[in-house]
Write an enzyme that holds these catalytic residues in place. Structure first.
Site, short mmCIF file in Angstrom:
data_model
loop_
_atom_site.label_atom_id
_atom_site.label_comp_id
_atom_site.label_asym_id
_atom_site.label_seq_id
_atom_site.Cartn_x
_atom_site.Cartn_y
_atom_site.Cartn_z
N ASP A 296 4.05 33.56 76.33
CA ASP A 296 4.56 32.62 75.34
C ASP A 296 5.08 31.42 76.11
OD1 ASP A 296 5.74 31.41 72.99
OD2 ASP A 296 5.78 33.39 72.08
N HIS A 330 2.36 29.45 76.32
CA HIS A 330 2.08 28.58 75.17
C HIS A 330 2.48 27.14 75.47
CE1 HIS A 330 2.04 32.09 72.06
NE2 HIS A 330 1.10 32.18 72.96
#
Length: 553
Positions: A296, A330
Site C-alpha cells: 500500500d 500505492h
C-alpha cells in the site's frame, strides 16, 4: 543532531495582473527541524539469560518482555536478541531501552491470535478496538530498535487476499490451506470471524461503554499494525528489516523526535492495508537512507480522520524525508487521506520511486478538513509508474461518478459552503522531478469550493502516456517542463481553473493539440515560451471557456 538550514526565498505562486503583467509572491521556507536523538547506558542484557530459546518453536514472549522491563527499571540499556529464530507474542517496549536484533536473528510473531488481546487502539485515524500490536509502547521516552536482523509480523495469517491479485495456482494453494472464501468467490479470509468482520459495518469502531467482549465475534478481522509507538519521545529505528505486517508496518502516532534510518520495510505487494511507514500527528521526524517495498502507501503522512482528527488537532509537522528508495507501493510519498489535523513543513529530497502505482500522491476528500501546506520536494526520480507521477486528488474514496474536466461547462452545480470539513492543499514547491514511464505526468483535481492552490513545479522531465490535467486549481506555476508523451490530445488540459502559468513548456514528439481550456470559470491561463512546431494546433476551447482565458506570449 541536524543542523538548521538558513531561510531562503521560495516562490509559492504566480499572480496575474490583468492580461499582461506577472508578479511573483515570495515567502520564506521554514528552517529544517532539529530532531533530538536517543542515548543509552552501555549495560546489556541478553534474552537468553531470561530463558529465551531461538529454536522457532518456544514462545519467547515472557523472556523478551522480562528482559526489557528489567533493564528499563535499572535505568536503561540494550536488550540483545542474538542469532536464532525467536518465536514470540506481543513485545511491550519500555523507556530507555534499545532492543538490538543481530543480523542472524529473526523475531517472528506467533500466528496464534489468542496471544493478542483486544485493546482500545486507533485505526485509520479514529479510535477503534484492535488486536494488540506485535510491538508497542505508549508515553515512553528514549527508545530504539536497532541492529541488522529481521522482525516479521507473520501477516499472512491475518490478511484477507483478493482473488484478482493471485495467479490460478497461487489462489488454489491459498484456498486449500484453510480459511473461507466470500460468497462471490473473490476474497479469501483466514477464518469465519475475519469474514464476519468484513461484512459488519464500522467493525471495531469503539463507542462509550463498549468493552473487548463486544468485538470478540469479529476479533480475527481486527488486524494490528506491526509496530506502534503512541505519544513517545526520542525514538530511533535503525538498520533492521521490518516486514510482513498484518496491516501497516510502522505507525508512530502523536510522537516527537523520531529518527528512521537505514531500514528495510517490506510487505507483499498484494497485502491489504500493507503500508510501509505511516507518520501520524508527529513532530520533528527524520526518515533517511531506507528502502520500502510494500503493498500500500510506502511513506505516508497522516493526522487523523474527519471529526476525530480535527478534535485531536495535531498536525504532522517538521519532517525530513531523504535518500530513500521505494520499489512498490500505492504511492511513493503520500499525504492523506486521513489528514484532518493538517500537515506542514515537510521536506522530501533525493528519493527514487521504482514501480509505485503513483509517485507523489496527495489525497483527501470532503469531510476531512485539515490544511496541508509548506511542502518542499526536490530531486525525485521515478521509473515505471502505472498511474500518475504527481497527483493531487480531493475526491479520494468517493463513490459513484466523479467530475471530469469540462463536465460542469453548462451545468448548474450546487457548490458546498467552505467549513471546517473542507480540506485544503496549498503552498507546495517541487523541483527537479524526473519520470521515465507513467500513465499521466501531472493530475490535479480540486473541489469547486476549494481549489488546489499555490503549487510550483520547476524543472520536470516527464515521459508518460499523457501530459498534464488541471481541474479546479488556482495559482499554479509550471516552469521548464519537458513532456514526452505518446497520447497528446491535448498535451495540457486546464478546466475550471485560474491563474495558471506555463513557462518554457517543452513538448517532445508529435503534438496534435497543445492546450485545451474548458469550463466557464477558467481565467488567466498564461502560456509563455512554449516550443511548438509550425502547423500544430495551439489551443482549443470547450464547455463554455472563453478564448480570452488563455494568453500566449
Amino acid at each position: 543532531m541536524m543542523q538548521k538550514k538558513q531561510y531562503i526565498n521560495i516562490i509559492y505562486t504566480t499572480i496575474l495582473l490583468g492580461w499582461g503583467g506577472v508578479c511573483t509572491l515570495k515567502a520564506q521556507e521554514p528552517v529544517h527541524p532539529i530532531v533530538q536523538q536517543v542515548s543509552f547506558p552501555k549495560d546489556t542484557l541478553q534474552i537468553i539469560d531470561f530463558g529465551a530459546k531461538g529454536d522457532g518453536q518456544f514462545i519467547n514472549t515472557e523472556p523478551i518482555n522480562k528482559a526489557i522491563t528489567t533493564i528499563s527499571e535499572k535505568g536503561g540499556g540494550v536488550v540483545l536478541i542474538p542469532g536464532g529464530l525467536w518465536l514470540t507474542g506481543p513485545i511491550e517496549m519500555k523507556s530507555n531501552v534499545n532492543l538490538h536484533v543481530q543480523r542472524d536473528a529473526v523475531v517472528l510473531f506467533t500466528d496464534d491470535f489468542g496471544a493478542y488481546e483486544l485493546v482500545e487502539s486507533n485505526w485509520e485515524g479514529e479510535p477503534a478496538w484492535r488486536n494488540q500490536n506485535p510491538i508497542s509502547g505508549k508515553n515512553l521516552e528514549n527508545i530504539a530498535i536497532t541492529g541488522a536482523g529481521v522482525i516479521d509480523g507473520n501477516g499472512g495469517a491475518w490478511r484477507m487476499v483478493k482473488r484478482d491479485k493471485m495467479t490460478d495456482a497461487q489462489w488454489k494453494k491459498l484456498v486449500a490451506s484453510g480459511g473461507v472464501v466470500d460468497e462471490g468467490g473473490k476474497i479469501w479470509y483466514p477464518s469465519e470471524s475475519s469474514l464476519h468482520g468484513a461484512t459488519t459495518k464500522n467493525t471495531g469502531k469503539g463507542h462509550a461503554g463498549q468493552t473487548a467482549a463486544d468485538f470478540m465475534d469479529v476479533k480475527d478481522f481486527l488486524r494490528p499494525n506491526l509496530l506502534v509507538f503512541t505519544a513517545c519521545k526520542r525514538i530511533l529505528l535503525e538498520g533492521v528489516t521490518i516486514q510482513n505486517s498484518p496491516a501497516w508496518n510502522i505507525h508512530p502516532l502523536m510522537c516527537e523526535d523520531l529518527t528512521v534510518r537505514n531500514l528495510t520495510v517490506r510487505n507483499p505487494w498484494y497485502g491489504q492495508n500493507g503500508d510501509g511507514l505511516d507518520i501520524e500527528s508527529c513532530k520533528n521526524v527524520l526518515v533517511e537512507n531506507s528502502t520500502f517495498d510494500v503493498g500500500d502507501d510506502a511513506i505516508c503522512i497522516k493526522s487523523g480522520r474527519d471529526q476525530a482528527g480535527r478534535d485531536r488537532g495535531m498536525p504532522t509537522e517538521n519532517v525530513i524525508i531523504r535518500n530513500n528508495i521505494v520499489y512498490h507501493g500505492h504511492g511513493g510519498f503520500v499525504i492523506g487521506s486521513e489528514m484532518s489535523g493538517g500537515a506542514r513543513n515537510i521536506w522530501v529530497e533525493d528519493c527514487s520511486f521504482i514501480g509505485t502505482d503513483i509517485g507523489l500522491r496527495f489525497k483527501t476528500t470532503r469531510g476531512r478538513g485539515g490544511v496541508v501546506e509548506n511542502i518542499f520536494i526536490n530531486n525525485i526520480n521515478m521509473v515505471g509508474i502505472p498511474g500518475e507521477a504527481i497527483l493531487f486528488d480531493m475526491y479520494y474514496g468517493m463513490k459513484g461518478p466523479l467530475p471530469t474536466a469540462g463536465e460542469q461547462g453548462d451545468a448548474v452545480v450546487e457548490i458546498p459552503a467552505v467549513t471546517a470539513e473542507t480540506p485544503q492543499f496549498q503552498n507546495f514547491v517541487m523541483r527537479n522531478i524526473n519520470v521515465n514511464g507513467a500513465e499521466k505526468g501531472i493530475f490535479f483535481r480540486g473541489l469547486p469550493e476549494m481549489a488546489i492552490k499555490n503549487i510550483v513545479i520547476e524543472q520536470a522531465n516527464i515521459t508518460a502516456k499523457k501530459g498534464v490535467e488541471l481541474i479546479e486549481a488556482s495559482g499554479i506555476a509550471l516552469k521548464d517542463l519537458t513532456l514526452n508523451v505518446t497520447e497528446a490530445n491535448p498535451l495540457v488540459h486546464v478546466d475550471n481553473s485560474k491563474n495558471i502559468v506555463f513557462t518554457d513548456l517543452k513538448p517532445v514528439g508529435d503534438i496534435d493539440l497543445l492546450v485545451r481550456v474548458s469550463g466557464k470559470s477558467t481565467q488567466n491561463i498564461v502560456l509563455t515560451g512554449a516550443k511548438v512546431e509550425e502547423g500544430k494546433t495551439i489551443s482549443e476551447f470547450t464547455n463554455g471557456a472563453s478564448e480570452e482565458a488563455l494568453v500566449i506570449k
